[in-house]
Design a protein around this motif. Structure first.
Motif, PDB file in Angstrom:
ATOM      1  N   VAL A   1      28.387 -27.744  16.268  1.00 10.82           N
ATOM      2  CA  VAL A   1      27.369 -26.701  16.201  1.00 10.82           C
ATOM      3  C   VAL A   1      26.226 -27.121  17.111  1.00 10.82           C
ATOM      4  CG1 VAL A   1      27.951 -25.841  13.910  1.00 10.82           C
ATOM      5  CG2 VAL A   1      26.337 -27.724  14.139  1.00 10.82           C
ATOM      6  N   ASN A   2      25.503 -26.141  17.613  1.00  5.95           N
ATOM      7  CA  ASN A   2      24.484 -26.388  18.628  1.00  5.95           C
ATOM      8  C   ASN A   2      23.102 -26.493  18.000  1.00  5.95           C
ATOM      9  OD1 ASN A   2      22.801 -25.000  21.295  1.00  5.95           O
ATOM     10  ND2 ASN A   2      24.255 -26.647  21.636  1.00  5.95           N
ATOM     11  N   TYR A   3      22.551 -27.707  18.022  1.00  2.76           N
ATOM     12  CA  TYR A   3      21.224 -28.003  17.478  1.00  2.76           C
ATOM     13  C   TYR A   3      20.265 -28.353  18.609  1.00  2.76           C
ATOM     14  CZ  TYR A   3      22.487 -29.179  12.500  1.00  2.76           C
ATOM     15  OH  TYR A   3      22.857 -29.198  11.186  1.00  2.76           O
ATOM     16  N   LEU A   4      18.981 -28.358  18.293  1.00  3.87           N
ATOM     17  CA  LEU A   4      18.012 -29.104  19.086  1.00  3.87           C
ATOM     18  C   LEU A   4      18.206 -30.590  18.783  1.00  3.87           C
ATOM     19  CD1 LEU A   4      14.713 -27.050  18.647  1.00  3.87           C
ATOM     20  CD2 LEU A   4      15.905 -27.464  20.814  1.00  3.87           C
ATOM     21  N   ALA A   5      18.369 -31.381  19.833  1.00  3.17           N
ATOM     22  CA  ALA A   5      18.490 -32.826  19.630  1.00  3.17           C
ATOM     23  C   ALA A   5      17.140 -33.446  19.311  1.00  3.17           C
ATOM     24  CB  ALA A   5      19.104 -33.486  20.864  1.00  3.17           C
ATOM     25  N   ASP A   6      16.088 -32.899  19.917  1.00  2.00           N
ATOM     26  CA  ASP A   6      14.722 -33.364  19.681  1.00  2.00           C
ATOM     27  C   ASP A   6      13.775 -32.304  20.237  1.00  2.00           C
ATOM     28  OD1 ASP A   6      14.380 -33.774  22.547  1.00  2.00           O
ATOM     29  OD2 ASP A   6      15.466 -35.662  22.316  1.00  2.00           O
ATOM     30  N   LEU A   7      12.482 -32.619  20.229  1.00  2.00           N
ATOM     31  CA  LEU A   7      11.481 -31.659  20.697  1.00  2.00           C
ATOM     32  C   LEU A   7      10.855 -32.098  22.012  1.00  2.00           C
ATOM     33  CD1 LEU A   7       9.801 -30.744  17.289  1.00  2.00           C
ATOM     34  CD2 LEU A   7      11.586 -29.514  18.547  1.00  2.00           C
ATOM     35  N   SER A   8      11.636 -32.805  22.837  1.00  2.00           N
ATOM     36  CA  SER A   8      11.116 -33.242  24.129  1.00  2.00           C
ATOM     37  C   SER A   8      10.845 -32.068  25.062  1.00  2.00           C
ATOM     38  CB  SER A   8      12.105 -34.214  24.798  1.00  2.00           C
ATOM     39  OG  SER A   8      13.380 -33.604  24.950  1.00  2.00           O
ATOM     40  N   VAL A   9      11.518 -30.930  24.833  1.00  2.00           N
ATOM     41  CA  VAL A   9      11.279 -29.692  25.578  1.00  2.00           C
ATOM     42  C   VAL A   9      10.979 -28.598  24.556  1.00  2.00           C
ATOM     43  CG1 VAL A   9      12.228 -27.987  27.170  1.00  2.00           C
ATOM     44  CG2 VAL A   9      12.873 -30.397  27.405  1.00  2.00           C
ATOM     45  N   ARG A  10       9.848 -27.929  24.710  1.00  2.00           N
ATOM     46  CA  ARG A  10       9.496 -26.874  23.754  1.00  2.00           C
ATOM     47  C   ARG A  10      10.534 -25.753  23.802  1.00  2.00           C
ATOM     48  NH1 ARG A  10       5.542 -24.457  20.781  1.00  2.00           N
ATOM     49  NH2 ARG A  10       5.411 -22.176  20.894  1.00  2.00           N
ATOM     50  N   PRO A  11      11.119 -25.408  22.661  1.00  2.58           N
ATOM     51  CA  PRO A  11      12.156 -24.371  22.688  1.00  2.58           C
ATOM     52  C   PRO A  11      11.592 -22.963  22.877  1.00  2.58           C
ATOM     53  CG  PRO A  11      11.777 -25.138  20.447  1.00  2.58           C
ATOM     54  CD  PRO A  11      10.944 -26.012  21.329  1.00  2.58           C
ATOM     55  N   VAL A  12      12.209 -22.245  23.790  1.00  4.58           N
ATOM     56  CA  VAL A  12      11.895 -20.841  24.044  1.00  4.58           C
ATOM     57  C   VAL A  12      13.212 -20.116  24.291  1.00  4.58           C
ATOM     58  CG1 VAL A  12      10.666 -19.173  25.479  1.00  4.58           C
ATOM     59  CG2 VAL A  12       9.676 -21.448  25.097  1.00  4.58           C
ATOM     60  N   THR A  13      13.361 -18.929  23.723  1.00  2.00           N
ATOM     61  CA  THR A  13      14.536 -18.106  23.980  1.00  2.00           C
ATOM     62  C   THR A  13      14.093 -16.772  24.565  1.00  2.00           C
ATOM     63  OG1 THR A  13      15.830 -19.104  22.197  1.00  2.00           O
ATOM     64  CG2 THR A  13      16.529 -16.938  22.958  1.00  2.00           C
ATOM     65  N   TYR A  14      14.720 -16.382  25.674  1.00  2.00           N
ATOM     66  CA  TYR A  14      14.416 -15.111  26.335  1.00  2.00           C
ATOM     67  C   TYR A  14      15.571 -14.145  26.036  1.00  2.00           C
ATOM     68  CZ  TYR A  14      11.051 -18.015  28.818  1.00  2.00           C
ATOM     69  OH  TYR A  14      10.025 -18.884  29.125  1.00  2.00           O
ATOM     70  N   ASN A  15      15.257 -13.076  25.321  1.00  2.43           N
ATOM     71  CA  ASN A  15      16.265 -12.103  24.903  1.00  2.43           C
ATOM     72  C   ASN A  15      16.153 -10.836  25.743  1.00  2.43           C
ATOM     73  OD1 ASN A  15      18.037 -13.029  22.978  1.00  2.43           O
ATOM     74  ND2 ASN A  15      16.708 -12.572  21.248  1.00  2.43           N
ATOM     75  N   PRO A  16      17.095 -10.578  26.634  1.00  3.23           N
ATOM     76  CA  PRO A  16      17.040  -9.334  27.406  1.00  3.23           C
ATOM     77  C   PRO A  16      17.455  -8.156  26.541  1.00  3.23           C
ATOM     78  CG  PRO A  16      19.073 -10.495  27.884  1.00  3.23           C
ATOM     79  CD  PRO A  16      18.279 -11.389  26.965  1.00  3.23           C
ATOM     80  N   PRO A  17      17.143  -6.940  26.951  1.00  2.72           N
ATOM     81  CA  PRO A  17      17.600  -5.767  26.194  1.00  2.72           C
ATOM     82  C   PRO A  17      19.120  -5.773  26.068  1.00  2.72           C
ATOM     83  CG  PRO A  17      15.958  -5.131  27.833  1.00  2.72           C
ATOM     84  CD  PRO A  17      16.317  -6.558  28.116  1.00  2.72           C
ATOM     85  N   PRO A  18      19.659  -5.261  24.949  1.00  2.00           N
ATOM     86  CA  PRO A  18      21.115  -5.214  24.789  1.00  2.00           C
ATOM     87  C   PRO A  18      21.792  -4.539  25.966  1.00  2.00           C
ATOM     88  CG  PRO A  18      20.026  -4.605  22.742  1.00  2.00           C
ATOM     89  CD  PRO A  18      18.947  -4.703  23.780  1.00  2.00           C
ATOM     90  N   GLY A  19      22.893  -5.133  26.399  1.00  2.00           N
ATOM     91  CA  GLY A  19      23.659  -4.569  27.498  1.00  2.00           C
ATOM     92  C   GLY A  19      23.214  -4.997  28.877  1.00  2.00           C
ATOM     93  N   THR A  20      22.170  -5.842  28.959  1.00  2.00           N
ATOM     94  CA  THR A  20      21.648  -6.238  30.280  1.00  2.00           C
ATOM     95  C   THR A  20      21.888  -7.702  30.613  1.00  2.00           C
ATOM     96  OG1 THR A  20      19.439  -6.759  29.416  1.00  2.00           O
ATOM     97  CG2 THR A  20      19.853  -4.488  30.094  1.00  2.00           C
ATOM     98  N   GLY A  21      22.401  -8.471  29.687  1.00  2.00           N
ATOM     99  CA  GLY A  21      22.644  -9.881  29.973  1.00  2.00           C
ATOM    100  C   GLY A  21      22.632 -10.714  28.711  1.00  2.00           C
ATOM    101  N   MET A  22      22.848 -12.019  28.895  1.00  2.00           N
ATOM    102  CA  MET A  22      22.879 -12.953  27.778  1.00  2.00           C
ATOM    103  C   MET A  22      21.514 -13.613  27.601  1.00  2.00           C
ATOM    104  SD  MET A  22      25.959 -12.959  26.495  1.00  2.00           S
ATOM    105  CE  MET A  22      26.143 -14.549  25.691  1.00  2.00           C
TER     106      MET A  22
END
Length: 283
Positions: free
Chosen positions: A23-44
Motif C-alpha cells: 500500500v502507498n504511504y508517506l514514508a516521512d514528511l521531508s516533502v510537504r504533501p500536495v495533491t492536484y486533482n484535475p476535473p473528471p475526464g481531464t487527467g489523473m
C-alpha cells in the motif's frame, strides 16, 4: 448494533485469513504533501510528497464484522439493498440512492439529521475517457481537524452551520460495489482506528481547479492493523467515519486505500464503485 449487519456478517464467504500486499504511504514528511486533482475526464491526479509502497498484512474482516464499530474501528460492513438500477445515471443516484443512504446513516448512527453533499463513481476501466475517477491507491482520510468543520460551513446557511457545529457531528462515507459481480480488482483496505497514532495523519492540500481542500495522508506505521472485506457484492456497503467532532475517546479519523489483492484472479474484472459523503448531526 443493527440487526441487518449482524445477520449479514454471519454469511461470510470462505477465504484466506489474511493477505500481504503493498500500500502507498508517506514514508516521512521531508516533502510537504500536495495533491492536484484535475476535473473528471481531464487527467489523473498529480501528487507531491515522499510516497513509498510498504507491504502490510491485510486481514479478512468478514469473520470479525460483528465486532466492528464506527466508534472503535471507524468502519463497519452492513447489508444494504438498493433499488438503483444504474449507478452511472446521475438522476437515479440522486433521486433513489441518496434517500437510501440517508436512511442507512440514521439507522447505523442514530443521527437526527443527515446531509448528503457529494458522491464519486470510480472505475478501473477507462475512467478518464469516461469522465470518471479511478480507485485511490494511497493511504488517506477524506477530512482533517480543519476541513471537517469548514465543509459544514460551506454547505449550510451560516446560522444553522454555527448551531450544528456547537453540537456533535460526524462525516461518514458510504462505499459500495456497483457491479453485478463481486469485487475482484482493487478492493478497499481499512485501518483499525485504534491502531492510528496522531503522528500518522499528515495534512495534505487537495488542489482543485476552483478551490483548495485538505485531507490527511497516512504516514507509515508498522503498527497499523489492516482489514478488508473480500468479494464484496452489490448488496453490501461499508460505512467509514472520516471525521468526528467528539473528543471523548471514540474514533475520530480513519485511514483507507485501494490495494491489489494477491488472491484475486489473474485477470480480474475492473472494479466499479460509488462512495457517498455525508454529514450526520446529533441532538
Amino acid at each position: 448494533m443493527p440487526e441487518a449487519r449482524l445477520a449479514h456478517s454471519a454469511c461470510a464467504a470462505p477465504t484466506a485469513a489474511w493477505v500481504e500486499a503493498p500500500v502507498n504511504y508517506l514514508a516521512d514528511l521531508s516533502v510537504r504533501p500536495v495533491t492536484y486533482n484535475p476535473p473528471p475526464g481531464t487527467g489523473m491526479p498529480r501528487r507531491e510528497g515522499n510516497y513509498r509502497d510498504f507491504t502490510v498484512r491485510i486481514r479478512n474482516g468478514r469473520p470479525l464484522a460483528r465486532s466492528f464499530s464506527l466508534d472503535r474501528q471507524a468502519f463497519v460492513l452492513t447489508r444494504h439493498d438498493t433499488k438503483v438500477r444504474d449507478f452511472y445515471d446521475e438522476r437515479e443516484v440522486r433521486s433513489i440512492y441518496f434517500p437510501e443512504v440517508e436512511a442507512l446513516i440514521k439507522r447505523e448512527t442514530g443521527a437526527s439529521k443527515v446531509v448528503i453533499f457529494d458522491h464519486t463513481v470510480r472505475t478501473a476501466d477507462r475512467a478518464v475517457e469516461r469522465g470518471l475517477r479511478t480507485p485511490v491507491r494511497s493511504v488517506h482520510n477524506d477530512y482533517t481537524e480543519k476541513s471537517g468543520p469548514q465543509r459544514v460551513r460551506d454547505l449550510l446557511p451560516a446560522s444553522e452551520a454555527e448551531a450544528r457545529l456547537a453540537g456533535r457531528f460526524a462525516e461518514y462515507n458510504v462505499w459500495r460495489n456497483i457491479a453485478h459481480e463481486a469485487v475482484e480488482m482493487a478492493p478497499l483496505g481499512l485501518v483499525d482506528a485504534q491502531s492510528i497514532a496522531p503522528r500518522d495523519l499528515a495534512v495534505c492540500d487537495l488542489v482543485y481547479a476552483d478551490r483548495v481542500g485538505e485531507i490527511y495522508q497516512g504516514v507509515y506505521n508498522a503498527d497499523h492493523q489492516w482489514h478488508y472485506f473480500p468479494a464484496m457484492t452489490r448488496e453490501e456497503a461499508i460505512l467509514i467515519k472520516c471525521y468526528d467532532s467528539a473528543k471523548d475517546g471514540r474514533a475520530r479519523f480513519s485511514l483507507h486505500s485501494a490495494f491489489d489483492d494477491p488472491s484475486s484472479p489473474a485477470d480480474p474484472r475492473p472494479r466499479q464503485s460509488i462512495e457517498v459523503r455525508t454529514f450526520a448531526f446529533f441532538d
